[in-house]
Structure formats: C-alpha cells, structure tokens
Design an enzyme around this catalytic site. Structure first.
Site, mmCIF file in Angstrom:
data_model
loop_
_atom_site.group_PDB
_atom_site.id
_atom_site.type_symbol
_atom_site.label_atom_id
_atom_site.label_comp_id
_atom_site.label_asym_id
_atom_site.label_seq_id
_atom_site.Cartn_x
_atom_site.Cartn_y
_atom_site.Cartn_z
ATOM 1 C CD GLN A 80 48.148 36.603 47.138
ATOM 2 O OE1 GLN A 80 48.122 37.334 45.774
ATOM 3 N NE2 GLN A 80 47.316 36.522 48.677
ATOM 4 C CE LYS A 135 44.704 37.394 43.542
ATOM 5 N NZ LYS A 135 46.073 37.658 44.697
ATOM 6 C CG ASP A 170 44.565 43.415 46.686
ATOM 7 O OD1 ASP A 170 43.401 42.991 46.105
ATOM 8 O OD2 ASP A 170 45.384 43.137 47.613
#
Ligand code: NDP
Length: 299
Positions: A99, A55, A122
């Site tokens: 995460q 990422k 997200d």
C-alpha cells in the site's frame, strides 16, 4: 443535448466482483486452487488503513485468501524487502500489494521493483509497465483498467475514437493512455503544460480526467455526446452540510458536464468502486497465469 447517462460504477463493480467470485469458485472446483492476495501496510496512515480493510473484506467475499501484513511506521526498508521476498516465494500468495504511500525513509520505487512481476497485481512494476507499452500480457494498473472496462461496456468498440487523457501520472494517466492506444483510439495526453486544455478536451469522444483538481473540467470543455470518465477524488469544504463538513468531488464539474456529455461517471460512485474490483480481477488473472491456466477456460 439533455442529460447524460450516469455510469453506475458501484453496480458495475458489484457485478465484476460477482463474476470474479464465480470464477474463483470454478477454479477451486476444477483445479483445487484458491487465489491468495497479500496486502502490506506500513505505518498508520488513516486513509490507507481504510483501503486495506476494505480490500481484505472484499478479497474474502469473493472466496480468495486474504493475508494482511501490518508493519510499524519505523520498519526498516530492509525488513520490508525481506517480507516481500518471503511473499514472492510463498506459493499460497498469488498477488502482492504494497500500500502506498510508504513512509518517507523508504524508496518506494525500489520496494515496488522487488515484487515478483507475476504477482504485481497493482501493475506498477517496470516489467508490467513495459509489457503494457509493448502489447504483452501485463498486469495492468487497477484504476485505468476499471475505466477501460466501463468505457467498453458503454461504447463497445473504441477503435478510431479520439481519446483525451488529462493527467500523466504513472498510476493513472499514462497506463490509461496506453490502454486506449491498445484499443486503437487516437490518444492525446494532456497535462499542466498543455496549451489550450479546454480546446484539447473539446475534441474528445472519450475524455478521462485524472488531475486532482476539483471540478476543473467545465461543461463548455466537453464535446456534446462525449463519454466522460472522472477519476478525480477531491475533498472540498461543504458548508451546506454544516460547519467543518466536507464532500467528495471529481475533477469534472459534474453539474455542468451532465448537461453536455453522452455518458459520465459520478464522484463518488463511479471509478472509485471499480479499483478494488479490478484488484480482485487481477489477482484471479495472476493466479491463472502462475498455474499455466487460460483464464477464459475457467468459468
Ligand atoms: P498526480 O498528482 O500524480 O497527477 C496529476 C496529473 O494531472 C499530472 O500529470 C499533472 O500534470 C496534471 N495536472 C495537474 N494540474 C493540472 C492542470 N491545472 N491542468 C492540467 N493538468 C494538470 O495524480 P494521480 O494521477 O495520482 O491522481 C489524479 C486524481 O485521481 C486524484 O484526484 C486522485 O485522488 C484520483 N485517483 C483516484 C483513484 C480511484 O480509485 N478513483 C485512484 C488514483 C487516483 P504535470 O504532470 O504536468 O504535473
């Protein structure tokens, strides 16, 4: 029916990242703004470390700032919440991604709800889930967003199509179903208690499998000509590659499905590469919204 078209997610994702890079360049040139994405990793989970590394690399490649925060496994929830609050208040940070999975001593829901919804790239915050369900300007979860982009590229207008989503998780199945509903599909959500799963799947013009069961969806479950999106990522033993070796397979039995479907995403190389590309797209979208800019006017 013949062989299905293989939807090349790797190429699609590369094209999307190139588009984002172009938009980021235009945003800098016109408004002197560089989007910033902060990724927070708690602990040493090897898969998460790989994700976070790629990422970060791709964020920089499209011209954005990448801020990586790595915290030890024994970080307290209070310290993590304090870091999120700091990032919420940092104007150079437009997107925040924590995460998952988090260590067991943390309440993931509480941490996710602490992220400013405008920076929730997200799309897991309750506000964004609610906005998606009610037709507002949500940040949409990356994996289903990528699936939708590939479907629209393949089929154009999705209106009136019968879509079946197998799986009802909060991160894939449910937002996928909401997105398809927003595109005016007639949507069925199937799950582990569905009676006659094969029959439900067989009626689908669009079949999305997000189950986590290797090669569960058989060729005989697929309507001839249907478009099949395989979200599954399952590692199975591959003795043909040598002792102890493994390979990645989807939730769809690809070899069978490719003979029946009209188009299908492979695993690997289908949905997987789209997820990070959509994260970058979301970060760009979030940056525009935070600055009161219309995304469509940038490039
Ligand atoms: P979850 O385990 O959270 O959800 C799985 C869903 O599948 C549940 O709703 C479950 O039903 C349903 N299910 C399980 N077994 C069956 C069965 N035998 N028949 C019918 N339905 C079943 O998984 P996720 O949604 O997080 O992920 C799904 C897959 O997608 C996984 O393989 C995962 O690795 C992959 N994935 C891939 C991503 C990518 O970037 N490509 C990103 C995220 C996930 P019930 O609710 O009734 O238990």
């Amino acid at each position: 029916m013949g062989k299905a078209k293989i939807i090349d997610g790797k190429q699609f994702a590369a094209n999307l990242r190139a588009d984002v890079a172009k938009d980021v360049g235009a945003l800098k040139a016109k408004h002197n703004i560089t989007p910033g994405l902060a990724v927070v990793l708690v602990g040493e989970d090897p898969a998460s470390q790989v994700y976070v590394r790629s990422k970060g690399k791709m964020t920089v490649e499209v011209g954005m700032h990448s801020y990586e925060h790595k915290l030890p496994d024994d970080t307290s929830e209070a310290d993590l919440l304090a870091l999120v609050e700091k990032l919420n208040n940092d104007d150079t940070v437009n997107g925040i991604l924590v995460q998952l999975p988090l260590p067991k001593h943390m309440n993931s829901a509480k941490v996710l709800e602490s992220i400013n919804p405008a920076k929730d790239v997200d799309g897991f915050h309750l506000i964004n889930v609610g906005l998606l369900a009610t037709g507002g300007d949500a940040m949409v979860a990356c994996t289903p967003l990528g699936c939708l982009m590939m479907l629209k590229d393949q089929l154009g207008d999705l209106s009136g199509k019968k879509a079946v989503v197998v799986g009802r998780s909060n991160i894939v199945g449910k937002p996928m179903a909401q997105l398809l509903l927003r595109e005016n599909c007639t949507v069925t959500i199937a799950h582990s208690r569905t009676v006659d799963l094969a029959g439900e799947c067989k009626r689908a013009d669009i079949l999305v499998a997000a189950v986590g069961q290797p090669q569960m969806v058989k060729g005989s479950w697929i309507k001839p000509g249907a478009t099949v999106i395989d979200v599954g990522m399952n590692r199975i033993a591959a003795p043909e590659k040598g002792e102890g070796k493994t390979r990645l397979v989807g939730d769809v039995d690809f070899d069978e499905a490719v003979e029946v479907a009209g188009a299908i995403t492979p695993v690997p190389g289908g949905v997987g590469p789209m997820t990070i590309a959509c994260l970058l797209k979301n970060t760009f979208t979030a940056t525009c919204r935070q600055n009161g800019l219309d995304e469509a006017d940038i490039s």
